[in-house]
Structure formats: structure tokens, C-alpha cells
Scaffold this active site. Sequence first.
Site, PDB file in Angstrom:
ATOM      1  N   ASP A  27     -10.108 -30.558 -35.149  1.00 37.17           N
ATOM      2  CA  ASP A  27      -9.913 -30.449 -33.505  1.00 37.17           C
ATOM      3  C   ASP A  27     -11.274 -30.580 -32.703  1.00 37.17           C
ATOM      4  O   ASP A  27     -12.173 -30.931 -33.323  1.00 37.17           O
ATOM      5  CB  ASP A  27      -9.690 -28.626 -33.500  1.00 37.17           C
ATOM      6  CG  ASP A  27      -9.747 -28.251 -31.984  1.00 37.17           C
ATOM      7  OD1 ASP A  27      -9.049 -28.850 -31.118  1.00 37.17           O
ATOM      8  OD2 ASP A  27     -10.363 -27.391 -31.835  1.00 37.17           O
ATOM      9  N   ASP A  29     -12.335 -29.710 -29.144  1.00 34.05           N
ATOM     10  CA  ASP A  29     -12.908 -28.550 -28.174  1.00 34.05           C
ATOM     11  C   ASP A  29     -13.336 -27.274 -28.771  1.00 34.05           C
ATOM     12  O   ASP A  29     -12.458 -26.892 -29.787  1.00 34.05           O
ATOM     13  CB  ASP A  29     -11.940 -28.250 -27.063  1.00 34.05           C
ATOM     14  CG  ASP A  29     -11.941 -29.348 -25.999  1.00 34.05           C
ATOM     15  OD1 ASP A  29     -12.551 -30.334 -26.333  1.00 34.05           O
ATOM     16  OD2 ASP A  29     -10.919 -29.286 -25.279  1.00 34.05           O
ATOM     17  N   THR A 132      -6.729 -33.949 -30.993  1.00 35.79           N
ATOM     18  CA  THR A 132      -7.135 -33.228 -29.865  1.00 35.79           C
ATOM     19  C   THR A 132      -5.868 -33.398 -28.732  1.00 35.79           C
ATOM     20  O   THR A 132      -4.970 -34.522 -28.669  1.00 35.79           O
ATOM     21  CB  THR A 132      -8.074 -33.692 -28.843  1.00 35.79           C
ATOM     22  OG1 THR A 132      -8.465 -33.365 -27.770  1.00 35.79           O
ATOM     23  CG2 THR A 132      -8.295 -35.198 -28.972  1.00 35.79           C
ATOM     24  N   LYS A 177       0.283 -30.980 -32.722  1.00 38.43           N
ATOM     25  CA  LYS A 177      -0.657 -31.525 -33.456  1.00 38.43           C
ATOM     26  C   LYS A 177      -0.278 -31.746 -34.892  1.00 38.43           C
ATOM     27  O   LYS A 177      -0.661 -32.917 -35.661  1.00 38.43           O
ATOM     28  CB  LYS A 177      -2.002 -30.567 -33.418  1.00 38.43           C
ATOM     29  CG  LYS A 177      -2.761 -30.749 -32.229  1.00 38.43           C
ATOM     30  CD  LYS A 177      -4.105 -29.992 -32.496  1.00 38.43           C
ATOM     31  CE  LYS A 177      -5.110 -30.105 -31.345  1.00 38.43           C
ATOM     32  NZ  LYS A 177      -6.186 -29.371 -31.441  1.00 38.43           N
TER      33      LYS A 177
END
Length: 282
Positions: A27, A29, A132, A177
Site C-alpha cells: 500500500d 499512503d 494504491t 485492491k
Amino acid sequence: MRVQIRAPERHGALNTLEAMRGAAFFDLDKTLIEGSSAIHFGRAAYRAGMMSRRQLARDLWANLRFRMSGSTDEGTEELKARVLESIAGLRVVDLARLSPDVLAGVLPRVYPQMLAEAYGHQDAGRPVYIVTAASQELAEMLAHVLGFDGGIGFRSEVRDGRYTGRSAGPFTYRSGKAEAIRQIAERDGIDLPESYAYSDSESDLPMLQAVGHPVAVNPDDELRDVARREGWRVIHFDRLRRRLRIAAAAGAFAAAGGGGGYVAARLRPGQRRSSLRRLLVR
């Protein structure tokens, strides 16, 4: 997927003998970087004249609120629609030209601990991907600069060199995702039970549960509880500073007037302008 097998070695917690057909998914962030990449993209777009100050404040507040309060199906669709609307009609080349400004904000916030983790996987023969909810273009750009093997982001439809405002793939958030990495695994011959995934948030549980080796990075409370219950590996570092920065960002966004409600209302106009100016130029 053919991978060159190297001599056995230890690299931190990673074992070269493990999972030679697996991959590692990170991931972006608050996992690979401190904070949100959307903030730096928004600032770059503002400086390039692609959005107004009011639009920037509104979008940054909405992004922060979404990340802090979690998501619902309705909220996820709202965010997806807002992202697509914001780039509809823009030229692909114009967004690409924001890259230096975006990178100038993002790269200093990359966690060195996570880079070491990612490079350890590569040294063990596993390809490494960024995953992301940000754009596919940003994911690919960062993957290239960091020396990763690929980026997986939100794909937007392009016609005649411009974004149409329609999606061209799964919205890479929550279950999206997991769907995206399954597509990559099928395409590249990756064995997901032998793969790793890293995230800080319970919103990424579908991705974490799609691999055989999930890892929680400075996890939020919900993810920490799941990780403890399931016996997942947990990485802790710099937790206090991250929380303080999130709190400071929340105050700045509220002061900017982008949906800040009570806090923004209590500030005098000059204070609001000053707070927003500091946010934009920092």
C-alpha cells in the site's frame, strides 16, 4: 513467472528460500510513505492552475475525512466519482508534467524501513508492486523511481489523449485492491498464497487476506486487532510522529475552510487565508 534463484541468504525477516514464486504488494499512503499522496498531487495541480484554491481545500478535506472515518459502499462510490470528475477532459500529458512537483513532495516522505523491506523481497527473487487508490500513472511513476517492479493504481479511460471521466478498471480501494492484485497474479503467474502484502489500514483487509503473508505496518486499531488475532506479522516504527502529523493536517484542513465546520467558522477570514496559504506552499 520465471525468477532467477540466488544463493540462500537472510535479509531482515525475509528468507530467500521462501516463496520464490510469490510477490510483495505495498500500500502507498501511510504504509510506504508518510501521509497521503493525494495532498501532493493536489498542491501540484493547484500550482499548475488546474484547480482553484476552493477546489483544493474541498478535495483535501474530503480525502482526509474519507481516510479518517473509513468507508461505506456509498462513500467509496462517491470518492470514485469525485476522482473521475476532477480529471475529466484533462490532457494526459498535462498531468504527466506534474510529476516533478508531485515527486518533490512524496519522495522525502518515503519510509526507509519500508524501502529496505521491499528491496529485501527483490533480493529474495520476489517482484515488488505498489498498490494504491491513487492513479495508475502515479503508481507506475513511483514504482519506476523507487526501483520497484510495477505499480497498480486506479485506471481512468483515455481517448484522444484526454481523460474521459470514466474508469478503465477496478477502483483500487478495499475489495478493488484485492481484485487488482488477482488480475496481476493471473497475468504474471504470481502465486498469491506465497506472496506478501503490507498495509496500515483495515480498509486493506481484502488485499491482506488475499495473500499468504499479510503484514500490518503501524496499523490502525482495527487492523492491529485483526493482526493479533490472526497471528500476522506487525511492523511498528515512528507511530507517535505519524499520529501528530495526521492531527496537524486535520487542523490545517479544517482551518482552510474545506468543510471544516465549527473550526473554520471560528477563525477570522485573515486566519483562514493564512492557514490555507501555509498548507499550499509547505
